[in-house]
Write a protein that holds these residues in place. Structure first.
Motif, PDB file in Angstrom:
ATOM      1  N   PHE A 109      28.669  39.626  43.461  1.00 32.53           N
ATOM      2  CA  PHE A 109      29.666  40.686  43.635  1.00 32.53           C
ATOM      3  C   PHE A 109      30.779  40.501  42.606  1.00 32.53           C
ATOM      4  O   PHE A 109      31.098  39.383  42.213  1.00 32.53           O
ATOM      5  N   ASP A 110      31.364  41.627  42.169  1.00 34.44           N
ATOM      6  CA  ASP A 110      32.434  41.569  41.165  1.00 34.44           C
ATOM      7  C   ASP A 110      33.552  40.624  41.618  1.00 34.44           C
ATOM      8  O   ASP A 110      34.202  40.873  42.630  1.00 34.44           O
ATOM      9  N   PRO A 111      33.776  39.521  40.865  1.00 35.02           N
ATOM     10  CA  PRO A 111      34.731  38.497  41.339  1.00 35.02           C
ATOM     11  C   PRO A 111      36.172  39.007  41.438  1.00 35.02           C
ATOM     12  O   PRO A 111      36.979  38.414  42.152  1.00 35.02           O
ATOM     13  N   ARG A 112      36.491  40.113  40.759  1.00 34.41           N
ATOM     14  CA  ARG A 112      37.871  40.616  40.858  1.00 34.41           C
ATOM     15  C   ARG A 112      38.107  41.346  42.169  1.00 34.41           C
ATOM     16  O   ARG A 112      39.211  41.386  42.686  1.00 34.41           O
TER      17      ARG A 112
END
Lengths: 217, 301
Positions: A109-112
């Protein structure tokens, strides 16, 4: 969504945990599996979650036959499930936040955006203030809620819970059942096993009763 | 891409944490790997040094033909004729006994000795080179039987002996390297297995919530490779230190023979090969270890 046809599970040594199980659960439905301990509830849930393979018959989830799936495809299937375990299976050397973060990490998943997703899941189960605590510092009910937060952080379409109210007080159990109901209201398909009769009376869901590995009416 | 980087960075950092969490056992495994690797690498370094030593001496091997002292001018020119007509000889040089004596006279060390001599003790000599070094042995034997040839000497004999010993040494070192390479894989296999056992629960949970085998393997592969690399660096330090101490002793020995000789270290390319080899063997050991564990997990369902 979930469809079982003539499913049997035989363990090494010839013990039949399940015999000729057939039922169907529609998308957005909430179904409870009940029965005495040893009736095959956990085995049934494991077959649906793709943790074990059926010895006979077919288990179809979203149109895919789990028994015939390639081993390497199973992980991707599991990401559609939220799993709540009777023994929680929390990681004791990771904080509350990190435990819930794990499924996002696994699915790349997008870490941001991940931290806000983790907090949203913790908020839903009422653990937002305890992000940096370790599982041992939590009460039994809180541990169960943490396990639920981890199960829903990926926003799964199917939530499978094995005895989620197993060792909890009635008040805690009610709170968790309310939580499940609210997930169901937003379209999540639920499959829950329990031996707690009082819960069934209160919520009156669809019930699948197992007796010695068979469905009894 | 971001997610992939983040996953790898996370795996790498957690690997470093793992190493730091058990500094002593990490240190000991790294030392074991370092010692294991330093053995074949050290042998290679020494062989390489001996090789460079032998090549400075060998040049093109020659046969020295010493005439007997009572050989007449005619007999000497007869030998010269034979050498000219011998197809296997590429070139030869005649050193008369007068020239030889003059050479000795010019040499500081021997001038006193030479001037005290009443007559010239040196023989006429030919220095013969062959076209092919494989002919040397046959030429050496034949020329020794020519008339008035007192002695034929093959100068390269000891060089060739050294060369064949070095070849044998290379084979032995190669066998040792392969064996110890396996040992390194086994060592990593075991240390990673211990790591896996301490993280059994994590692996189980990760698998239950949809982790692929690649995801589970990744941090352990990093751990294996990093441990291998650290072992390679340890081996490099052991060898450099060993050469440093040996060079001290060799310097003394070389001074006694008034030559300059020092063992050369691993050059940057060789060092890089050592590091790459050690980290890939570590990676391999870790791969076997995790794969075995995952295979055992999978076989339950």
């Amino acid at each position: 969504m979930i469809s079982l046809k003539g499913v049997g599970k035989r363990y090494h040594g010839g013990f039949d945990a399940l015999k000729d199980i057939s039922f169907m659960i529609e998308k957005g439905e909430m179904a409870f599996v009940t029965g005495h301990s040893g009736a095959g509830k956990s085995t049934l849930l494991k077959l649906v979650a793709g943790i074990e393979r059926p010895s006979s018959g077919s288990v179809l989830v979203s149109g895919q036959d789990l028994g015939r799936m390639r081993r390497s495809a199973i992980p991707y299937l599991r990401r559609n499930f939220g799993l709540v375990f009777q023994d929680h299976k929390l990681l004791s050397n990771r904080t509350v936040f990190e435990n819930v973060f794990l499924p996002l990490q696994i699915s790349a998943f997008d870490p941001r955006e991940a931290p806000s997703r983790v907090r949203a899941a913790l908020d839903k189960v009422g653990l937002l203030g305890r992000e940096s605590a370790y599982p041992v510092e939590l009460s039994g009910g809180e541990q169960q809620r943490l396990c639920i937060a981890r199960a829903i952080v990926n926003r799964p379409s199917i939530l499978i819970a094995d005895e989620p109210t197993g060792n909890l007080d009635a008040d805690y159990a009610d709170a968790i059942m309310d939580m499940f109901k609210s997930f169901n209201q937003v379209g999540v398909t639920l499959l829950v096993s329990t031996h707690d009769e009082s819960l069934l009376e209160k919520f009156r869901p669809r019930i699948i009763t197992l007796h010695q590995g068979r469905i009894s009416s | 891409m971001m997610a992939w980087l983040s996953i790898n960075l996370h795996a790498f950092l957690s690997t470093l944490r793992k190493l730091a969490r058990s500094p002593f056992s990490s240190f000991f495994s790294i030392c074991v790997i370092g010692i294991t690797l330093s053995l074949p690498t050290g042998i290679f370094v020494i062989l390489e040094n001996l090789e460079s030593l032998s090549s400075t001496f060998s040049g093109s091997p020659e046969i020295s033909l010493f005439m007997s002292r009572d050989a007449s001018r005619d007999q000497v020119s007869e030998i010269e004729k034979r050498l000219k007509s011998e197809p296997r000889v590429s070139r030869f040089k005649f050193v008369s006994k007068e020239d030889a004596l003059a050479q000795f006279r010019n040499d500081n060390e021997f001038s006193d000795v030479v001037s005290s001599l009443s007559r010239n003790p040196l023989p006429d000599a030919f220095i013969v080179s062959a076209k092919r070094s494989s002919d040397l042995e046959a030429l050496h034997v034949e020329m020794g039987k020519w008339p008035k040839v007192e002695h034929a000497q093959l100068d390269s004999n000891w060089v060739r002996k050294l060369d064949s010993i070095l070849k044998l040494g290379h084979v032995a070192a190669a066998i040792l390297s392969i064996l110890l390479g396996f040992a390194l894989v086994f060592i990593t296999f075991n240390t990673i297995r211990l790591q896996i056992l301490t993280q059994k629960d994590e692996i189980e949970v990760a698998k239950l919530i949809g982790a692929t085998n690649t995801f589970i393997r990744r941090p352990f592969l990093y751990l294996g490779a990093l441990q291998g690399l650290a072992g390679g660096i340890a081996a490099w330090i052991i060898i450099e230190a060993g050469l440093h101490f040996m060079n001290g002793a060799i310097l003394e020995l070389a001074q006694l023979y008034s030559t300059r000789f020092a063992l050369s270290n691993l050059d940057p390319k060789e060092s890089l090969i050592l590091f790459m080899l050690s980290s890939s063997l570590g990676w391999l050991g870790a791969w076997f270890s995790v794969s075995r564990h995952l295979w055992q997990l999978d076989s339950y369902s």
